[in-house]
Design a protein around this motif. Structure first.
Motif, PDB file in Angstrom:
ATOM      1  N   ARG A  55      68.595  91.455  16.018  1.00 66.14           N
ATOM      2  CA  ARG A  55      68.612  91.086  14.565  1.00 66.14           C
ATOM      3  C   ARG A  55      67.440  90.522  14.072  1.00 66.14           C
ATOM      4  O   ARG A  55      66.658  89.636  14.627  1.00 66.14           O
ATOM      5  CB  ARG A  55      69.772  90.080  14.391  1.00 66.14           C
ATOM      6  CG  ARG A  55      70.112  89.982  12.916  1.00 66.14           C
ATOM      7  CD  ARG A  55      71.382  89.287  12.990  1.00 66.14           C
ATOM      8  NE  ARG A  55      71.682  89.206  11.297  1.00 66.14           N
ATOM      9  CZ  ARG A  55      72.665  88.394  10.960  1.00 66.14           C
ATOM     10  NH1 ARG A  55      73.597  87.866  11.656  1.00 66.14           N
ATOM     11  NH2 ARG A  55      72.983  88.271   9.510  1.00 66.14           N
ATOM     12  N   ALA A  59      66.644  88.061   8.252  1.00 65.42           N
ATOM     13  CA  ALA A  59      68.081  88.328   7.703  1.00 65.42           C
ATOM     14  C   ALA A  59      69.058  87.213   8.390  1.00 65.42           C
ATOM     15  O   ALA A  59      70.071  86.867   7.652  1.00 65.42           O
ATOM     16  CB  ALA A  59      68.565  89.591   8.502  1.00 65.42           C
ATOM     17  N   LEU A 129      64.085  91.153   2.823  1.00 63.88           N
ATOM     18  CA  LEU A 129      64.778  92.047   3.487  1.00 63.88           C
ATOM     19  C   LEU A 129      64.867  93.208   3.161  1.00 63.88           C
ATOM     20  O   LEU A 129      64.716  93.889   2.011  1.00 63.88           O
ATOM     21  CB  LEU A 129      66.043  91.379   3.640  1.00 63.88           C
ATOM     22  CG  LEU A 129      66.462  89.745   3.812  1.00 63.88           C
ATOM     23  CD1 LEU A 129      68.019  89.509   3.733  1.00 63.88           C
ATOM     24  CD2 LEU A 129      65.884  89.529   5.333  1.00 63.88           C
ATOM     25  N   GLU A 133      69.472  95.449   6.080  1.00 57.36           N
ATOM     26  CA  GLU A 133      69.525  93.726   6.322  1.00 57.36           C
ATOM     27  C   GLU A 133      70.135  93.262   5.323  1.00 57.36           C
ATOM     28  O   GLU A 133      71.259  92.418   5.519  1.00 57.36           O
ATOM     29  CB  GLU A 133      68.173  93.177   6.603  1.00 57.36           C
ATOM     30  CG  GLU A 133      67.421  93.620   7.539  1.00 57.36           C
ATOM     31  CD  GLU A 133      66.129  93.238   7.845  1.00 57.36           C
ATOM     32  OE1 GLU A 133      65.470  92.803   9.177  1.00 57.36           O
ATOM     33  OE2 GLU A 133      65.397  92.911   6.964  1.00 57.36           O
TER      34      GLU A 133
END
Length: 167
Positions: A55, A59, A129, A133
């Protein structure tokens, strides 16, 4: 895999300015924004063991920041005393809110947007982002984010033009 202290310090230096910009735009106050960023980083440090390597770091931090902002909105008007495990000794310099278009006019125009439009726009534009995201952070479909960002840009432009014509 848990973030090491060195990884976390690097993460702070890379993402804290963007987190501050998002927080400032959502809250409209530089001191509240600094407090929320510190709360966010404190929470991130405490939950670093649950960080998912796949990830995006920004985010992940933006999701934490969003929860902290919502918490602040919920307790608006109440004073809080934060208790923690002590400082991490990681300095985070505040960003000059007058730089990069941090103007009263921009803040006023943003504050006229509905929260869901403002959040989506700020995460994409200020937080940098991706739309995907942002969808994950907000827990909404990608198409919803695309639509919100588009509508937010149109309304923001309209609000700013109205302010400029009043001058």
């Amino acid at each position: 895999m848990a973030l090491t202290r060195a990884d976390f310090v690097e993460l702070v230096h890379e993402h804290a300015p963007a987190l501050y910009r998002i927080a400032y735009r959502l809250l409209g106050d530089p001191h509240d924004a600094e407090d929320v960023v510190q709360d966010t980083l404190r929470s991130a440090w405490k939950s670093r063991g649950r960080f998912e390597c796949g990830r995006g770091q920004r985010a992940w931090l933006a999701a934490i920041l969003r929860r902290r902002v919502i918490d602040r909105w919920r307790r608006a008007g109440r004073k809080t005393v934060l208790v923690g495990d002590g400082p991490l000794d990681i300095p985070v310099a505040a960003v000059d809110e007058t730089a990069n278009e941090f103007t009263d006019e921009m803040q006023a125009a943003l504050s006229q947007l509905p929260v869901e439009l403002r959040e989506s726009l700020l995460l994409v534009v200020v937080g940098e982002l991706t739309h995907r995201e942002t969808a994950v952070v907000l827990g909404v479909p990608l198409g919803t984010v695309l639509s919100r960002v588009s509508r937010a840009r149109l309304r923001l432009r309209k609000n700013l033009l109205a302010v400029s014509h009043e001058k």
